[in-house]
Design an enzyme around this catalytic site. Structure first.
Site, PDB file in Angstrom:
ATOM      1  N   ASN A  92      37.800  37.334  32.776  1.00 27.64           N
ATOM      2  CA  ASN A  92      38.415  37.003  31.488  1.00 27.64           C
ATOM      3  C   ASN A  92      38.080  35.589  31.037  1.00 27.64           C
ATOM      4  OD1 ASN A  92      39.468  39.531  31.279  1.00 27.64           O
ATOM      5  ND2 ASN A  92      41.557  38.974  31.812  1.00 27.64           N
ATOM      6  N   HIS A 148      43.476  41.678  41.217  1.00 30.88           N
ATOM      7  CA  HIS A 148      43.308  42.073  39.823  1.00 30.88           C
ATOM      8  C   HIS A 148      42.347  43.255  39.713  1.00 30.88           C
ATOM      9  CE1 HIS A 148      41.676  41.139  35.563  1.00 30.88           C
ATOM     10  NE2 HIS A 148      42.655  42.011  35.502  1.00 30.88           N
ATOM     11  N   SER A 207      46.366  39.560  35.174  1.00 32.59           N
ATOM     12  CA  SER A 207      45.012  39.232  34.722  1.00 32.59           C
ATOM     13  C   SER A 207      44.933  37.812  34.187  1.00 32.59           C
ATOM     14  CB  SER A 207      44.573  40.203  33.618  1.00 32.59           C
ATOM     15  OG  SER A 207      45.430  40.075  32.499  1.00 32.59           O
ATOM     16  N   GLU A 210      39.313  41.409  41.573  1.00 36.91           N
ATOM     17  CA  GLU A 210      39.306  39.956  41.756  1.00 36.91           C
ATOM     18  C   GLU A 210      40.415  39.604  42.754  1.00 36.91           C
ATOM     19  OE1 GLU A 210      37.634  38.082  37.627  1.00 36.91           O
ATOM     20  OE2 GLU A 210      39.664  38.858  37.566  1.00 36.91           O
TER      21      GLU A 210
END
Length: 601
Positions: free
Chosen positions: A506, A456, A435, A468
């Site tokens: 993130n 991800h 991540s 992702e």
């Protein structure tokens, strides 16, 4: 100084003047009229006053259709709104709410005129979300009666109201509008005077970063919006929301925030200026980040930037069997996803026992799905049968895709990729679920970096739709095409992004969480008020502190450090309060204490 009358009890607020009948002002007028208040709607434009009547008629007609109002009640509501183009119509109001354009000069002029019109006890409220309430109050003849009353759009639906006090505001004025907000069915949050207050103070920094991410061509507008909706459960993506708010309005708010904070995260992304000055202000103009079928419409239409719906031009590699490395929650969740989609799965861990335990966890998950009627017992049994546990990565010799979901430690992942390089057949795709770590560093641990890509997944993998897809500068086109196609086959939504810290989700989520911590650290607002503001005003499924405690403060701190190290922006430095809590072992729900305390299980 407040005048002696400032501490006298205020009478019930029965009559309210709303100055400015745009979308927000009209929505506030509807809320007030439906709550039994006499409403005086004022706007310099006769067209705006006519639109306000039309909007109230349409909204109340829908309420009658849905049996939320009777026809008689509807007529009573309509009878409570009268409109005018003359500010002197506010003379009898107990409260005036100004929702004029976000210009200090316009608002100051309105307040100065109102000083000579309204009664001495009348409260004057500004709906600004960016300008200084204190400055407006100081320029008024009655500073003790001036405060901020910040509703959220659409006002009839959104529960949050921020009640903004300046150092000059009388407590009785604050109490009166707080009581009114409660009587309107809203949830008032008391905040101090700083640009953006709580909700917008956190929201606009996030929106600004999303605009900058798009401007840098890191990801497409569709992928950025899909990532935040599917990865965080948000009702709208950030670029969609900027178009709804108005690109020009967002730029104004950010300019005010930056002037106060000098935080680069608040410095408006250049694209916001470019779009604003070109008149591409979002839905209201018919075009912003997206193109709409008409000004004021929310219906997106295709334009030159809309991605083609046809499949990838590059043919992918065939994938029929998958190896998943790891034995934790994420590894078992990913293995379950692939097995449900019909793939043969090898679930390998450092020992046979760990692999068997991971398969048993999948069995329990499938049983819960059967109990909830989401799948049949036969389908669950077939899914579990497709999973072969293994105590050695040698079992990956024939898989078409080898995917690791082990600890978020670069050295461990690099060692594992070196093993993949030895045991996997030529042409196998090698994927990492990291991540925050650089995918290319895993690729360089192999002799075939062109076969390495990031996938991800989000936790819990069986429920979360987003993946992702992270290309490095070395990833082959057919590997990328294969993984996007594979995501679709396992019923996930792929979004493309480059190999940099945080990827999409993130990189946008954690600076927002960090800024929430700074608000508490600076004693600007409480945990509960911030969580309530973001859920009620921003539509977030969880407040930032609820989410931090679920994710784990140690995990959050590690991601913040990675982002700060990658982008070198002082605004991304982890909040000291987060570092202190982690050092004290307060890591969130998993330890029983983080930002809040939890009962031990």
């Amino acid at each position: 100084m407040a005048s002696p009358q400032s501490d006298t009890p205020l009478s019930q607020i029965n009559t309210v003047a709303v100055v400015g009948l745009g979308t927000m002002g009209t929505g506030i007028a509807e809320v007030l009229a439906r709550a039994g208040r006499e409403v005086i709607g004022i706007d310099i434009s006769e067209a705006a006053t006519a639109r306000a009547h039309t909007a109230l008629e349409a909204a109340t007609a829908r309420a009658v259709e849905r049996e939320r109002l009777t026809e008689q009640e509807r007529q009573e509501v309509l009878g409570r709104l009268r409109t005018s183009t003359d500010l002197r119509a506010a003379a009898d109001a107990d409260l005036v709410i100004e929702v004029a354009p976000e210009s200090y000069e316009i608002k100051r002029q309105i307040f100065r005129e109102l000083d000579g019109i309204v009664r001495p006890g009348t409260i004057l409220a500004t709906g600004t979300n960016a300008l200084s309430v204190t400055r407006l109050a100081a320029d008024s003849a009655r500073p003790e009666r001036v405060l901020g009353l910040h509703f959220f759009n659409p006002a009839p639906a959104m529960k949050l109201v921020e009640v903004v006090s300046s150092v000059l505001t009388s407590p009785t004025a604050v109490a009166a509008v707080t009581d009114l907000a409660l009587e309107l069915g809203k949830e008032p949050v008391a905040v101090g005077d700083r640009p953006g207050f709580v909700a917008d103070g956190l929201l606009f920094g996030y929106l600004n970063q999303a605009a900058a991410m798009y401007e840098a061509k890191y990801a497409s507008r569709e992928d950025i919006d899909a990532a935040m909706k599917l990865g965080c459960g948000l009702p709208m993506g950030p670029l969609e929301l900027l178009d709804l708010i108005g690109v020009d309005t967002a730029r104004t708010v950010l300019e005010a925030m930056y002037a106060a904070s000098h935080d680069r995260l608040h410095a408006p992304a250049p694209i916001l200026r470019q779009l604003s000055e070109a008149g591409l202000t979002g839905r209201k103009s018919g075009r912003g980040f997206y193109t709409y079928d008409a000004p004021g419409s929310g219906t997106v239409v295709r334009d030159a930037l809309t991605p083609l719906s046809s499949g990838p031009e590059t043919p992918g590699r065939p994938v029929s069997s998958v190896g998943v490395a790891g034995s934790g929650t994420m590894a078992s969740g990913i293995a379950e996803v692939f097995a449900k989609a019909g793939y043969e799965v090898v679930l390998a861990a450092r020992s046979e026992e760990k692999a068997q335990a991971a398969k048993a966890r999948i069995g329990k998950s499938l049983s819960r799905s059967v109990d909830k009627g989401r799948m049949t017992a036969e389908a669950a049994a077939e899914t579990l049968e497709r999973i072969t546990p293994a105590g050695s990565y040698d079992a990956f010799a024939e898989v078409d895709l080898a995917l690791e979901a082990v600890a978020e430690d670069l050295e461990i992942k690099q060692q594992l990729f070196a093993v993949f390089d030895k045991v996997c057949k030529p042409g196998a795709i090698l994927a990492t679920t990291t991540s925050s770590l650089p995918v290319v560093a895993c690729a360089r641990a192999t002799s075939r970096p062109q076969d390495v890509i990031g996938m991800h997944f989000f936790n819990p993998a069986p429920a979360m739709k987003l993946v992702e897809v992270v290309r490095t500068v070395l990833t082959a086109d057919d590997v990328h095409a294969s993984v996007r196609e594979l995501c679709t086959k396992i019923r996930k939504h792929p979004v493309d992004c480059g190999d940099r810290a945080g990827f999409i989700v993130n990189a946008l989520l954690f600076p927002y969480l960090n800024n929430a911590i700074k608000m508490v650290q600076e004693h600007y607002a409480s945990l509960d008020d911030i969580d309530a503001a973001m859920k009620l005003g921003g539509g977030y499924p969880m407040g930032p502190f609820e989410l931090l405690d679920v994710v784990g403060l140690d995990v959050s701190l590690a991601i913040e450090k990675v982002l700060h190290r990658e982008f070198r922006d002082p605004g991304l430095a982890p909040a000291p309060l987060l570092e202190h809590l982690v050092a004290a072992g307060c890591l969130g729900r998993k330890t029983g204490r983080g930002f809040r305390e939890y009962a031990r299980r």
